[in-house]
Design a protein around this motif. Sequence first.
Motif, PDB file in Angstrom:
ATOM      1  N   THR A 258       0.801  -1.223   0.000  1.00 26.83           N
ATOM      2  CA  THR A 258       0.000   0.000   0.000  1.00 26.83           C
ATOM      3  C   THR A 258       0.834   1.273   0.000  1.00 26.83           C
ATOM      4  O   THR A 258       0.382   2.286  -0.515  1.00 26.83           O
ATOM      5  CB  THR A 258      -0.936   0.023   1.215  1.00 26.83           C
ATOM      6  OG1 THR A 258      -0.218  -0.477   2.332  1.00 26.83           O
ATOM      7  CG2 THR A 258      -2.154  -0.809   0.977  1.00 26.83           C
ATOM      8  N   ILE A 259       2.035   1.233   0.563  1.00 26.68           N
ATOM      9  CA  ILE A 259       2.797   2.478   0.668  1.00 26.68           C
ATOM     10  C   ILE A 259       3.009   3.154  -0.695  1.00 26.68           C
ATOM     11  O   ILE A 259       2.798   4.356  -0.816  1.00 26.68           O
ATOM     12  CB  ILE A 259       4.128   2.248   1.422  1.00 26.68           C
ATOM     13  CG1 ILE A 259       3.807   2.075   2.914  1.00 26.68           C
ATOM     14  CG2 ILE A 259       5.088   3.411   1.241  1.00 26.68           C
ATOM     15  CD1 ILE A 259       4.999   1.900   3.801  1.00 26.68           C
ATOM     16  N   TRP A 262      -0.186   5.025  -1.479  1.00 29.90           N
ATOM     17  CA  TRP A 262      -0.390   6.265  -0.719  1.00 29.90           C
ATOM     18  C   TRP A 262       0.608   7.324  -1.162  1.00 29.90           C
ATOM     19  O   TRP A 262       0.310   8.507  -1.197  1.00 29.90           O
ATOM     20  CB  TRP A 262      -0.298   6.044   0.785  1.00 29.90           C
ATOM     21  CG  TRP A 262      -1.057   4.861   1.295  1.00 29.90           C
ATOM     22  CD1 TRP A 262      -0.625   3.964   2.207  1.00 29.90           C
ATOM     23  CD2 TRP A 262      -2.376   4.437   0.916  1.00 29.90           C
ATOM     24  NE1 TRP A 262      -1.594   3.010   2.412  1.00 29.90           N
ATOM     25  CE2 TRP A 262      -2.665   3.265   1.644  1.00 29.90           C
ATOM     26  CE3 TRP A 262      -3.335   4.917   0.031  1.00 29.90           C
ATOM     27  CZ2 TRP A 262      -3.870   2.577   1.518  1.00 29.90           C
ATOM     28  CZ3 TRP A 262      -4.528   4.227  -0.095  1.00 29.90           C
ATOM     29  CH2 TRP A 262      -4.789   3.087   0.635  1.00 29.90           C
ATOM     30  N   ILE A 289      -5.543   3.914   5.273  1.00 30.44           N
ATOM     31  CA  ILE A 289      -4.658   2.789   5.538  1.00 30.44           C
ATOM     32  C   ILE A 289      -5.239   1.871   6.604  1.00 30.44           C
ATOM     33  O   ILE A 289      -5.185   0.659   6.508  1.00 30.44           O
ATOM     34  CB  ILE A 289      -3.273   3.301   5.987  1.00 30.44           C
ATOM     35  CG1 ILE A 289      -2.632   4.096   4.852  1.00 30.44           C
ATOM     36  CG2 ILE A 289      -2.372   2.155   6.403  1.00 30.44           C
ATOM     37  CD1 ILE A 289      -1.372   4.810   5.240  1.00 30.44           C
ATOM     38  N   SER A 351       2.785   6.236   9.538  1.00 27.93           N
ATOM     39  CA  SER A 351       2.530   6.607   8.144  1.00 27.93           C
ATOM     40  C   SER A 351       2.780   8.084   7.916  1.00 27.93           C
ATOM     41  O   SER A 351       3.421   8.473   6.927  1.00 27.93           O
ATOM     42  CB  SER A 351       1.088   6.287   7.764  1.00 27.93           C
ATOM     43  OG  SER A 351       0.795   4.962   8.045  1.00 27.93           O
TER      44      SER A 351
ATOM     45  N   SER B 265       6.052  -3.058   0.877  1.00 22.83           N
ATOM     46  CA  SER B 265       5.723  -1.671   1.198  1.00 22.83           C
ATOM     47  C   SER B 265       6.860  -1.006   1.945  1.00 22.83           C
ATOM     48  O   SER B 265       7.320   0.075   1.592  1.00 22.83           O
ATOM     49  CB  SER B 265       4.488  -1.639   2.104  1.00 22.83           C
ATOM     50  OG  SER B 265       3.352  -1.358   1.362  1.00 22.83           O
TER      51      SER B 265
END
Lengths: 417, 328
Positions: A258-259, A262, A289, A351, B265
């Motif tokens: 996911t990073i 984002w 998130i 995050s 990630s």
Amino acid sequence: MADTVPIYDPTKATVTPSPAALAPEATSGPTAPAVSAPGPLAQFPAPGEPLLTSDAEERVAVATQAQLMWRRFRKHRLAMIGAGAVIAFYLVVALADFLSYADPEASDAQRGLIAPQRVQFFLDGRFSPHVYAMVGERDPATFKRVYTEDPTQIIPLTFFAPGFDYKLFGVIPADMHLIGVEGVNPEETLFLMGTDLEGRDMWSRVMYATRTSLTIGLVAVVVSLVLGVILGGISGFYGGFADTVIQRTIEILRSVPTIPLWMGLAAAMPKTWTVTQVYFAITIIISLIGWTELARVVRGRFLSLREEDFVTAADLVGARQSRIIFVHMVPLFLSHIIAATTLALPAMIISETALSFLGLGLRPPAISWGVLLQQAQNVQTVALSPWLLLPALPVILVILAFNFLGDGLRDAADPYA
Amino acid sequence: MLSYLIRRILLALFTCWAISVLAFVIIQLPPGDFVDAYISNLSASGSGISLDQAQQLRAEYALDEPIWVQYARWMRLILRGDLGMAMEWQRPVTEVIGDRLWLTMVVSIAAVVLTWLVALPIGIYSAVRPYSPLDYLFTLLGFLGLAVPSFLLGLLVLYFGFVYFNANIGGLFSPQYADAPWTGAKLLDLLRHLPVPAVILGIASMAQAIRIMRANLLDELRKPYVVTARAKGLSEWRAIWKYPVRVALNPFASTIGYTLPYVVSGSIIVSLVLGLPTVGPLLLRSLIAQDMFLAGAIVLLLGIMTVIGTLLSDLLLMWIDPRIRVDD
């Protein structure tokens, strides 16, 4: 699962005072419950426990669920420490201006990268906190300004000293600060955590960064809580097609790194946005998130409660669905949601810090832990001025504190387990 | 078993499609279309393209047409292996990414494997000797591992390496191998550099895995069949390894599917801190330069690689755990 739901069961109940007799106990109890979950009164021991005999057991028997939770939570020593630390951190959030002594934006290239001063507590055997003045001179070889402590120049510290103007809680004009120096300008003399590249005071900046980073985490967790409760609730309560769609969505989100996503969203923010706009955009991105885990917890709770007799009973006597959900079901797993929310907060804080650290999150002039750590990206700089790494300390401490607190809350959420 | 396999593969395909949509959204997000960005990028570097060329580019990517047509066009190009041009580099995206995608996966998989190799024995030890000093030590380290974000850990490791060993421990290759073609020596050099980033990346999931394994095995060791095994005179070693460990492994193994995306990630940010030649630094640079074709391609490829990795690990799990095969 079954014994987490305190339903009245005549085969287990040994002492059953009427709810009226219990009411004063619930409100005037000596220990204020941290987590209140006004579930059905449960006055019977968990299955397998012996019949009540002694006074101590009697107290357990008549305690409300909230009291049982508080008692169990109190026994979790790390969780108590975590709770204390979290409260302390949010005090910093509320009082950031009071706790700092220098204007966080006051920069002066002349004062760049000064090492932290040591605080001397005693002068001639008497308690009198003071620091030595930092004297700067040019290194003849490198032409850099080098600052050294000058033990002959003593600067006494004072408490509740006047300093730069601010508005307490955003409304009350004030200029009092916890620490200050007598007679001189704190911006030019006091460097408890050193200064950054542009000569801004690190201590004061860390105070303000704590405010930004912790509120952003809190707002983000509330947003993702709303998302999680609604989607998890629909998923668990109605089941069927909606459940399938939501579960697949969660599964996909969890199987994708996911990073990068984002990062892409954050990078798309227009450069012209104001600090406030960026703040809210980042909050929303971060809240995207964390909602999956919360939705999972809520769905699980709904699934296990949906089939319970008291839900069927409420349905049969004609209670509206919203009443069944909010009056009968939610109070039973409110504590679980609080625990899950506490455990979701660290991820939000990390995050924000990570995005800002990369230059994709909050941007200066906003001050957050990630923004401060941006200056520590270069190893050579950090090796020469290691105090630039100090903002990492509150990040680690607050994550630990939330993890301990969340663990304790999760254990306490099931006082019958 | 077959139905499970088919369902699993269908879900993976569906996930890949969802990732492609997300990647496309990221390409579309910045204001203006990418030809505008392309032109402004070119004029910033001194050169320019004619209006005709701009029109031709727009036609090639169907930028004048509705968004779903654009998506279909982009997908068709991608399925043909054409990922578009990286504006900043003036070279095809595939060329710019080069080895970086593989290196990302190498680092991530190394981190996952390391997580398992370390977490399993520690988790078993902690469950067999609960509340022993070593158990407390591992619990403490586990909490710290969970609390220190991997990029901060990278910074700290880098700093201490620099100060105490006067060595830059970042990177994946020694300078002489960085641009060299692949040889046995370069591979050895990679293996020598791999442990530091792998540990930094894996430490958080390691801490989690230890906690899961410890809790599962503790539950299992309390069950009557273990008491029976002991009562029958089985050696402690066998009484633990023969069944309880194997049973406790299952919930543990099912977490592997979520470990890989998490680690991939994390690798993006850690690579930036440690200066690893993975797609991480490239992604950040392309995002800042609004080189959206490159960014979209990286997000897409990274996502697909992760889905494939997760699928493979699930198949492995299916092979290990007969219950999945029978149940579904």
